[in-house]
Write a protein that holds these residues in place. Structure first.
Motif, mmCIF file in Angstrom:
data_model
loop_
_atom_site.group_PDB
_atom_site.id
_atom_site.type_symbol
_atom_site.label_atom_id
_atom_site.label_comp_id
_atom_site.label_asym_id
_atom_site.label_seq_id
_atom_site.Cartn_x
_atom_site.Cartn_y
_atom_site.Cartn_z
ATOM 1 N N HIS A 86 9.523 9.934 -0.398
ATOM 2 C CA HIS A 86 10.497 10.306 0.272
ATOM 3 C C HIS A 86 12.272 10.522 -0.252
ATOM 4 N N GLU A 87 12.835 11.416 -0.334
ATOM 5 C CA GLU A 87 13.577 11.259 -1.233
ATOM 6 C C GLU A 87 14.398 10.450 -2.125
ATOM 7 N N GLY A 88 13.164 10.524 -2.884
ATOM 8 C CA GLY A 88 12.813 9.238 -4.268
ATOM 9 C C GLY A 88 12.261 8.604 -4.067
ATOM 10 N N LYS A 89 12.329 7.960 -3.416
ATOM 11 C CA LYS A 89 11.878 6.394 -2.669
ATOM 12 C C LYS A 89 10.983 6.260 -2.487
ATOM 13 N N LEU A 90 9.628 5.544 -2.886
ATOM 14 C CA LEU A 90 8.267 5.090 -1.978
ATOM 15 C C LEU A 90 8.193 4.074 -1.040
ATOM 16 N N ILE A 91 7.891 5.067 0.108
ATOM 17 C CA ILE A 91 7.537 3.811 1.692
ATOM 18 C C ILE A 91 6.207 3.409 1.290
ATOM 19 N N SER A 92 6.074 2.262 1.667
ATOM 20 C CA SER A 92 4.840 2.123 1.366
ATOM 21 C C SER A 92 4.810 0.614 2.753
ATOM 22 N N LEU A 93 3.373 0.033 2.730
ATOM 23 C CA LEU A 93 3.292 -0.294 3.769
ATOM 24 C C LEU A 93 2.741 -1.751 3.055
ATOM 25 N N VAL A 94 4.026 -3.175 3.497
ATOM 26 C CA VAL A 94 3.800 -4.743 3.010
ATOM 27 C C VAL A 94 2.748 -5.420 3.923
ATOM 28 N N ASN B 119 4.655 2.308 16.770
ATOM 29 C CA ASN B 119 4.248 0.636 16.480
ATOM 30 C C ASN B 119 6.087 0.357 16.204
ATOM 31 N N PRO B 120 6.306 -0.526 16.590
ATOM 32 C CA PRO B 120 7.360 -1.755 16.120
ATOM 33 C C PRO B 120 7.633 -2.189 15.350
ATOM 34 N N LEU B 121 6.376 -2.027 14.293
ATOM 35 C CA LEU B 121 6.692 -3.170 12.480
ATOM 36 C C LEU B 121 6.313 -1.751 11.389
ATOM 37 N N SER B 122 5.633 -1.208 11.526
ATOM 38 C CA SER B 122 4.618 0.251 10.952
ATOM 39 C C SER B 122 5.692 1.048 10.595
ATOM 40 N N SER B 123 7.258 0.996 10.882
ATOM 41 C CA SER B 123 8.075 2.221 11.187
ATOM 42 C C SER B 123 8.920 1.932 9.806
ATOM 43 N N PHE B 124 10.253 3.201 9.355
ATOM 44 C CA PHE B 124 10.841 3.409 8.073
ATOM 45 C C PHE B 124 11.712 4.974 8.794
ATOM 46 N N ASP B 125 13.519 5.049 9.514
ATOM 47 C CA ASP B 125 13.362 5.911 9.756
ATOM 48 C C ASP B 125 12.451 6.180 10.751
ATOM 49 N N ASN B 126 12.520 7.959 10.513
ATOM 50 C CA ASN B 126 11.643 9.029 11.377
ATOM 51 C C ASN B 126 9.823 8.712 11.415
ATOM 52 N N PHE B 127 8.941 7.879 10.297
ATOM 53 C CA PHE B 127 7.604 7.401 9.794
ATOM 54 C C PHE B 127 6.849 6.738 10.901
ATOM 55 N N THR B 128 5.978 6.573 11.394
ATOM 56 C CA THR B 128 5.531 5.498 11.366
ATOM 57 C C THR B 128 4.587 5.526 10.837
ATOM 58 N N PHE B 129 3.379 4.547 10.517
ATOM 59 C CA PHE B 129 1.796 4.540 9.389
ATOM 60 C C PHE B 129 1.065 3.882 11.513
ATOM 61 N N PHE B 130 0.115 4.350 11.201
ATOM 62 C CA PHE B 130 -0.858 4.294 12.023
ATOM 63 C C PHE B 130 -1.928 4.327 12.085
ATOM 64 N N THR B 131 -3.367 3.915 12.394
ATOM 65 C CA THR B 131 -5.103 4.628 11.953
ATOM 66 C C THR B 131 -5.182 5.019 13.501
ATOM 67 N N ALA B 132 -6.188 6.474 13.765
ATOM 68 C CA ALA B 132 -6.249 6.160 14.485
ATOM 69 C C ALA B 132 -7.746 7.240 14.421
ATOM 70 N N LEU C 258 0.938 -0.833 -0.325
ATOM 71 C CA LEU C 258 0.114 0.009 -0.064
ATOM 72 C C LEU C 258 0.897 1.405 0.192
ATOM 73 N N PRO C 259 1.155 1.829 -1.377
ATOM 74 C CA PRO C 259 1.728 3.177 -0.970
ATOM 75 C C PRO C 259 1.489 3.933 -0.216
ATOM 76 N N LEU C 260 2.393 5.351 0.482
ATOM 77 C CA LEU C 260 2.267 5.698 1.634
ATOM 78 C C LEU C 260 2.434 6.862 1.026
ATOM 79 N N LEU C 261 3.789 7.521 0.857
ATOM 80 C CA LEU C 261 4.326 8.666 0.658
ATOM 81 C C LEU C 261 5.904 8.218 0.188
#
Length: 406
Positions: free
Chosen positions: A140-148, A197-210, A135-138
């Motif tokens: 950043h620096e020419g790369k696509l950050i996605s949720l697997v 979140n221990p899983l949905s994180s990369f560098d400083n980014f963390t994805f979640f729902t609320a 699931l593509p999220l955003l």
């Protein structure tokens, strides 16, 4: 008079020590003794036997107490009680209260699980399977950050895609999953206020729902060199006991929300601020049958799971707290009774495997995505190729979330 409305009024407004008698449409008397501010004792006679039913409650669980009392009365009288009327007196000639012997419960200590290196488990979880869905999220620096979707972790790709896609080697193909399936999985991804979140994180980014109540525009902010409207919202935190606390938060959001509307947001936290990437109006989705309030609450409460199970009493408390704190006096007031009634139909929630008085056994989101994406009924993945990911998900998430955004 409607039974629910009458009992709710009596429990809330009668003084401690008061005795009120109500009757069913076929003139069966029920005596209500308001013992104190937060407990009521009901007496009902059938076949020369007086049945005594007690309900205790607080301000947040009074609606639940009414429904529980009606359910017990209906079960005992073997008829659905929809109407009740105030009576002047009642007597139970020849009736004797039936006593049942109490059974002593023997508590047994559970063996303590062996501690494992959580960092090592997270590294194992983040390894990618041979093929996976993203699931593509955003970008950043020419790369696509996605949720697997197969491990609920974030990864980066050199290619940019704009929709859910299946990745196999160098090939990336768009997919079109069921929206409800996607919402079930995404709703399980939470943010702990202390640990993220221990899983949905990369560098400083963390994805979640609320979930949040929108409280309007408060200016403008900046994210990744872009100006974005800033909004204020009333969010809610929960814990493994089903507690619920409001918490005010500011976030960046392009969406045109209705003020005081109840929304579910897909968020990114960059270490400093919250940015909403998308989401939906929870009451609209509930009304249209796309994704119910109860489905969202239970999916979110998987953050409190242990070994693919959550405590029934804790989830019940969460539902009561949600009704009384979030929708009972606001725009969702008309859904109060429906939410309580739907809780009795937990099997309609697709993540539910089975239910007992003590626990709700669940299907984890990884197994759920695996089977649903194949058009099959969801099962706990014990033999499929993702079984290792499923076990890792259980080990990593249980006990991680102490206080999380619901």
């Amino acid at each position: 008079m409607k039974a629910y409305d009458l009992l709710a009024y009596l429990l809330e407004h009668t003084q401690p020590g008061s005795i009120v008698v109500v009757t069913t449409p076929n003139n069966i008397p029920i005596m209500l003794n308001k013992e104190d501010e937060f407990s009521v004792l009901a007496y009902v006679c059938k076949d020369e036997d007086v049945k005594k039913l007690r309900e205790t409650f607080d301000k947040s669980t009074i609606h639940r107490a009414v429904l529980d009392l009606l359910t017990q009365l209906s079960d005992y009288l073997q008829t659905q009680i929809d109407e009740l009327n105030i009576a002047n007196s009642a007597s139970f000639p020849g009736c004797v209260e039936k006593r049942t012997p109490r059974q002593r419960e023997v508590k047994r200590e559970k063996p303590r699980p062996k501690k494992e290196d959580i960092k090592l488990l997270i590294e194992q979880m983040r390894t990618l399977p041979e093929e996976f869905d993203i699931l593509p999220l955003l970008s950043h620096e020419g790369k696509l950050i996605s949720l697997v979707m197969q491990n609920l972790s974030l990864t980066t790709l050199d290619k940019i895609v704009k929709s859910l896609s299946h990745v196999k080697g160098d090939a990336i193909m768009p997919i079109n999953p069921d929206l409800q399936t996607l919402n079930y999985v995404l709703s399980t991804i939470k943010f702990d206020l202390q640990k993220g979140n221990p899983l949905s994180s990369f560098d400083n980014f963390t994805f979640f729902t609320a979930m949040f109540v929108d409280q309007g525009d408060i200016g403008e902010g900046e994210f990744m060199s872009k100006k974005i409207p800033k909004r204020s919202g009333k969010f809610f935190t929960s814990n493994s006991k089903g507690g619920l606390k409001p918490i005010p938060l500011e976030f960046l959001d392009y969406s045109k929300n209705k003020k005081n509307g109840l929304y579910v947001g897909y968020f990114i936290h960059d270490g400093q601020q919250f940015v909403r990437l998308g989401g939906f109006d929870l009451l609209d989705y509930h009304e249209q049958g796309k994704f119910t309030i109860n489905a969202y609450l239970l999916s979110s409460f998987l953050a409190a799971q242990k070994d693919f199970s959550i405590e029934y009493s804790a989830f019940d408390k969460l539902v009561s707290n949600f009704v009384n704190s979030v929708i009972s006096k606001g725009i969702g007031a008309k859904y109060v009774k429906e939410v309580f009634e739907l809780e009795n139909l937990l099997y309609d929630i697709q993540l539910v495997k089975n239910v007992t008085k003590e626990s709700i056994n669940i299907v984890d989101p990884i197994s759920f995505w695996y089977y649903k994406s194949k058009g099959q009924d969801p099962l706990l993945c014990t033999e499929c190729e993702l079984k290792d990911k499923v076990e890792l998900w259980n080990k990593i998430t249980k006990g991680w979330f102490r206080e999380f955004l619901l």
